[in-house]
Design a protein around this motif. Sequence first.
Motif, mmCIF file in Angstrom:
data_model
loop_
_atom_site.group_PDB
_atom_site.id
_atom_site.type_symbol
_atom_site.label_atom_id
_atom_site.label_comp_id
_atom_site.label_asym_id
_atom_site.label_seq_id
_atom_site.Cartn_x
_atom_site.Cartn_y
_atom_site.Cartn_z
ATOM 1 N N GLU A 11 20.778 34.761 61.599
ATOM 2 C CA GLU A 11 22.066 34.876 62.288
ATOM 3 C C GLU A 11 23.162 34.352 61.357
ATOM 4 O O GLU A 11 23.251 33.140 61.114
ATOM 5 C CB GLU A 11 22.060 34.035 63.566
ATOM 6 C CG GLU A 11 21.364 34.691 64.733
ATOM 7 C CD GLU A 11 22.134 35.892 65.266
ATOM 8 O OE1 GLU A 11 23.386 35.893 65.167
ATOM 9 O OE2 GLU A 11 21.487 36.826 65.750
ATOM 10 N N ASN A 13 26.314 33.752 61.622
ATOM 11 C CA ASN A 13 27.253 32.737 62.099
ATOM 12 C C ASN A 13 26.577 31.390 62.344
ATOM 13 O O ASN A 13 27.229 30.346 62.299
ATOM 14 C CB ASN A 13 27.969 33.223 63.359
ATOM 15 C CG ASN A 13 28.922 34.370 63.030
ATOM 16 O OD1 ASN A 13 29.155 34.665 61.858
ATOM 17 N ND2 ASN A 13 29.455 35.014 64.052
ATOM 18 N N ILE A 14 25.271 31.404 62.616
ATOM 19 C CA ILE A 14 24.540 30.130 62.689
ATOM 20 C C ILE A 14 24.435 29.543 61.288
ATOM 21 O O ILE A 14 24.627 28.340 61.071
ATOM 22 C CB ILE A 14 23.141 30.328 63.304
ATOM 23 C CG1 ILE A 14 23.254 30.705 64.779
ATOM 24 C CG2 ILE A 14 22.296 29.061 63.145
ATOM 25 C CD1 ILE A 14 21.913 30.883 65.479
ATOM 26 N N GLU A 16 26.476 29.981 58.890
ATOM 27 C CA GLU A 16 27.785 29.464 58.479
ATOM 28 C C GLU A 16 28.086 28.121 59.140
ATOM 29 O O GLU A 16 28.579 27.185 58.486
ATOM 30 C CB GLU A 16 28.884 30.471 58.830
ATOM 31 C CG GLU A 16 30.214 30.129 58.200
ATOM 32 C CD GLU A 16 31.070 31.363 57.985
ATOM 33 O OE1 GLU A 16 31.292 31.726 56.819
ATOM 34 O OE2 GLU A 16 31.495 31.984 58.976
ATOM 35 N N ALA A 17 27.769 28.024 60.425
ATOM 36 C CA ALA A 17 28.060 26.771 61.140
ATOM 37 C C ALA A 17 27.200 25.623 60.591
ATOM 38 O O ALA A 17 27.701 24.521 60.336
ATOM 39 C CB ALA A 17 27.801 26.966 62.633
ATOM 40 N N ILE A 18 25.904 25.894 60.404
ATOM 41 C CA ILE A 18 25.030 24.833 59.890
ATOM 42 C C ILE A 18 25.472 24.423 58.486
ATOM 43 O O ILE A 18 25.528 23.229 58.146
ATOM 44 C CB ILE A 18 23.555 25.300 59.879
ATOM 45 C CG1 ILE A 18 23.029 25.446 61.313
ATOM 46 C CG2 ILE A 18 22.672 24.312 59.104
ATOM 47 C CD1 ILE A 18 21.604 25.982 61.384
ATOM 48 N N PHE A 20 28.378 24.558 57.220
ATOM 49 C CA PHE A 20 29.631 23.791 57.277
ATOM 50 C C PHE A 20 29.373 22.331 57.660
ATOM 51 O O PHE A 20 29.821 21.402 56.978
ATOM 52 C CB PHE A 20 30.590 24.441 58.281
ATOM 53 C CG PHE A 20 31.894 23.727 58.402
ATOM 54 C CD1 PHE A 20 32.931 23.994 57.514
ATOM 55 C CD2 PHE A 20 32.093 22.770 59.388
ATOM 56 C CE1 PHE A 20 34.143 23.316 57.617
ATOM 57 C CE2 PHE A 20 33.295 22.089 59.493
ATOM 58 C CZ PHE A 20 34.322 22.368 58.603
ATOM 59 N N ILE A 21 28.628 22.135 58.741
ATOM 60 C CA ILE A 21 28.464 20.745 59.225
ATOM 61 C C ILE A 21 27.623 19.929 58.246
ATOM 62 O O ILE A 21 27.878 18.732 58.049
ATOM 63 C CB ILE A 21 27.870 20.689 60.649
ATOM 64 C CG1 ILE A 21 26.526 21.416 60.723
ATOM 65 C CG2 ILE A 21 28.832 21.265 61.667
ATOM 66 C CD1 ILE A 21 25.831 21.228 62.058
ATOM 67 N N ARG A 24 29.850 19.126 55.189
ATOM 68 C CA ARG A 24 30.792 18.054 55.516
ATOM 69 C C ARG A 24 30.096 16.700 55.606
ATOM 70 O O ARG A 24 30.726 15.667 55.472
ATOM 71 C CB ARG A 24 31.487 18.350 56.853
ATOM 72 C CG ARG A 24 32.440 19.535 56.796
ATOM 73 C CD ARG A 24 33.701 19.164 56.019
ATOM 74 N NE ARG A 24 34.494 20.325 55.661
ATOM 75 C CZ ARG A 24 35.764 20.488 56.004
ATOM 76 N NH1 ARG A 24 36.384 19.582 56.730
ATOM 77 N NH2 ARG A 24 36.423 21.565 55.619
ATOM 78 N N PRO A 106 19.760 26.582 72.311
ATOM 79 C CA PRO A 106 20.888 26.134 71.503
ATOM 80 C C PRO A 106 20.875 24.612 71.322
ATOM 81 O O PRO A 106 20.651 23.883 72.275
ATOM 82 C CB PRO A 106 22.101 26.554 72.336
ATOM 83 C CG PRO A 106 21.625 26.568 73.749
ATOM 84 C CD PRO A 106 20.156 26.873 73.694
ATOM 85 N N PHE A 107 21.117 24.171 70.110
ATOM 86 C CA PHE A 107 21.146 22.739 69.808
ATOM 87 C C PHE A 107 22.597 22.346 69.505
ATOM 88 O O PHE A 107 23.444 23.204 69.231
ATOM 89 C CB PHE A 107 20.258 22.418 68.611
ATOM 90 C CG PHE A 107 20.427 23.374 67.479
ATOM 91 C CD1 PHE A 107 21.508 23.269 66.609
ATOM 92 C CD2 PHE A 107 19.525 24.409 67.289
ATOM 93 C CE1 PHE A 107 21.680 24.164 65.578
ATOM 94 C CE2 PHE A 107 19.696 25.320 66.259
ATOM 95 C CZ PHE A 107 20.773 25.202 65.402
ATOM 96 N N SER A 108 22.857 21.061 69.546
ATOM 97 C CA SER A 108 24.220 20.615 69.233
ATOM 98 C C SER A 108 24.299 20.262 67.750
ATOM 99 O O SER A 108 23.263 20.019 67.097
ATOM 100 C CB SER A 108 24.580 19.397 70.078
ATOM 101 O OG SER A 108 23.810 18.286 69.654
ATOM 102 N N ASN A 109 25.500 20.214 67.232
ATOM 103 C CA ASN A 109 25.683 19.860 65.817
ATOM 104 C C ASN A 109 25.184 18.450 65.530
ATOM 105 O O ASN A 109 24.598 18.182 64.468
ATOM 106 C CB ASN A 109 27.165 19.968 65.444
ATOM 107 C CG ASN A 109 27.637 21.418 65.471
ATOM 108 O OD1 ASN A 109 26.820 22.330 65.572
ATOM 109 N ND2 ASN A 109 28.942 21.616 65.382
ATOM 110 N N GLU A 111 22.779 16.881 67.075
ATOM 111 C CA GLU A 111 21.299 16.907 67.037
ATOM 112 C C GLU A 111 20.820 17.399 65.676
ATOM 113 O O GLU A 111 19.864 16.870 65.104
ATOM 114 C CB GLU A 111 20.761 17.822 68.139
ATOM 115 C CG GLU A 111 20.853 17.244 69.538
ATOM 116 C CD GLU A 111 20.502 18.271 70.606
ATOM 117 O OE1 GLU A 111 19.977 17.865 71.645
ATOM 118 O OE2 GLU A 111 20.767 19.475 70.399
#
Lengths: 123, 488
Positions: A11, A13-14, A16-18, A20-21, A24, A106-109, A111
């Motif tokens: 995925e 966008n997953i 990309e989000a992972i 990114f976090i 950072r 779905p997991f939280s950032n 977590e």
Amino acid sequence: MAGQVLVIEDEPNIIEAISFILSRDGWQVRTHSGGEGAMDAVRERCADLIILDVMLPHRSGFELLADIRADPVLGRTPVLMLTARGQRKDREMAERAGASRFMTKPFSNSEMLEAVRALAGPV
Amino acid sequence: MIQNDNDAVVTGEAASATGSMTGTRIRERRLVRGLAQGALARQAGISPSYLNLIEHNRRRIGGTILLRLAEALNVDAQALAHGGEAALMAGLREAAGDMGEVGAASGLEAPSLHDADLHKSGQHRSDLHRHETDPPELNRLEEFAGRFPGWAQLMVATLRRAQDQARRAEALTDRLAHDPHLAASLHEVLSVVTAIRSTASILTDTRGLEPEWQARFHRNLGEDSQRLADSAQRLVRYLGDGPGTGADMLSPQDELDRFLGAAGHHFAPLEVGGDGDIDALLAAGGLQLGKGAHDLACTALEAYRADAAALPQARLLDAVAQLGLEPLALAQHLGIPLARVCRRLAAMPEDAVGPIGLISVDASGAILTLKPMAGFVATRLAGACPLWPLFRLMAQPGMALSLDMVQPGRGTRPVRGLACTEAVGAPVLNMPPLLRATMLLLPAQGDDVSAALPVGTSCRVCPRSDCVARREPSILPQMDGAADASRF
């Protein structure tokens, strides 16, 4: 030097989000989309931690994990498995296959960050 | 103790507990016919008081008295003696057993003689709640069935309905648990939800997020929200309609079939000389393809274009005009692999070559391509018939096989199947080739059904009862002696 995490997920966008976090948080993130060629990416990156989705096109995450565990060099790399199926049998299958940790979507950032820090140590 | 004659056995109190319900049936029949007890007693040659005992199951009867009563009531003696009692009693015991399980689970005691004695002696419980959960009085089943046959039958019918619904619920649960399409749909929904949750969290929790990142994540949220809406709608339709009900929730393969079928499996823009615009073809189809189906359609149309470039329509039709619909001869004449010739024949307009169908399968037997043809039914659901000729070729790659086939219930005209295999992908050292089998469907040259190979559609909807290849029961009435699977 920052620890390196390889994310194998289909995925975008997953990914990309992972990415990114984790970036950072100080991690060096590499990604690979899908199961095809994933083992080559694992060998090439020699990451400190692999985040691996179970349901990938072409090859399942369990198959990849078996290959990773069978590899004499990479066999001890921590692997965090991601799945949308949180049933007990899936957890058991992940444990048997040698997953270091199992996370249900779905997991939280937070977590995700906590799991990565626990498995790969502080940055 | 009373003994009236040799045909009656006095059983006293025990008769109501353990005797048959013959007396009750006699009483019911008498009342239905509007006969007074005295009138029936006279016709049967017994006293009214004795008939009264019989009717209340206080006397077991048989022999001549039973025959005389049956004759007077104009019914069969066996019907009076046995009726549908056995099945009814079995059903009631089954219902009591189900209740017993409930009772055991709720801590209730099993029925006892003491309970029955309480009822007989006229003692009643005042506790209404206790009454609602009383276990059934097993020792009074016969009495219940005899006195209230309609209620007893209703109870058994209700039990059967409950059992049927439980079986259906179990089957649906099993299907949902193992339905690959549902699993894939749920996975997609949860994956998109994960992306949305993670992205939204980044947008709200990250201080000083750069504008370009903000824009990027906002765009991702927009995309994922749309995907989630689409996935959720498809999932709701699927769950609402139920799997396999023919509703509009289609698998990507089914969507592909619908897309190709709407075009008659012929795409003029992809033939030599056409504009070759696949995106325009997909958009012009008028069908909203999901992502999976869209990807499959792109692959199928790319393959179509490659086939058309290798064997242009005009060249193929010229050869057909010269040699007829003989795929093997055409392949040899044109110097084109047989599988490609088959695909191209199936892609020709029907007004040029007549009705032609095509099925291709992978090594697991899964249907990849399905162009139906009248007279031969194939479905992606529940797997194909293993007797189809193309499955023989997986063990004999390189061989071409032509056989006339006939499916049950499809009229008398056989269909010709021409099957061949081809290797997929580049050769891998020390590995066997990955095979794909293709079967062209053509009208058979003759009408001789007896010479045709009996095949089916899929076991679930095939009525052939004596087929050695059957892997699951059919939902259709069985057809005896129709399949000669030993010829396979």
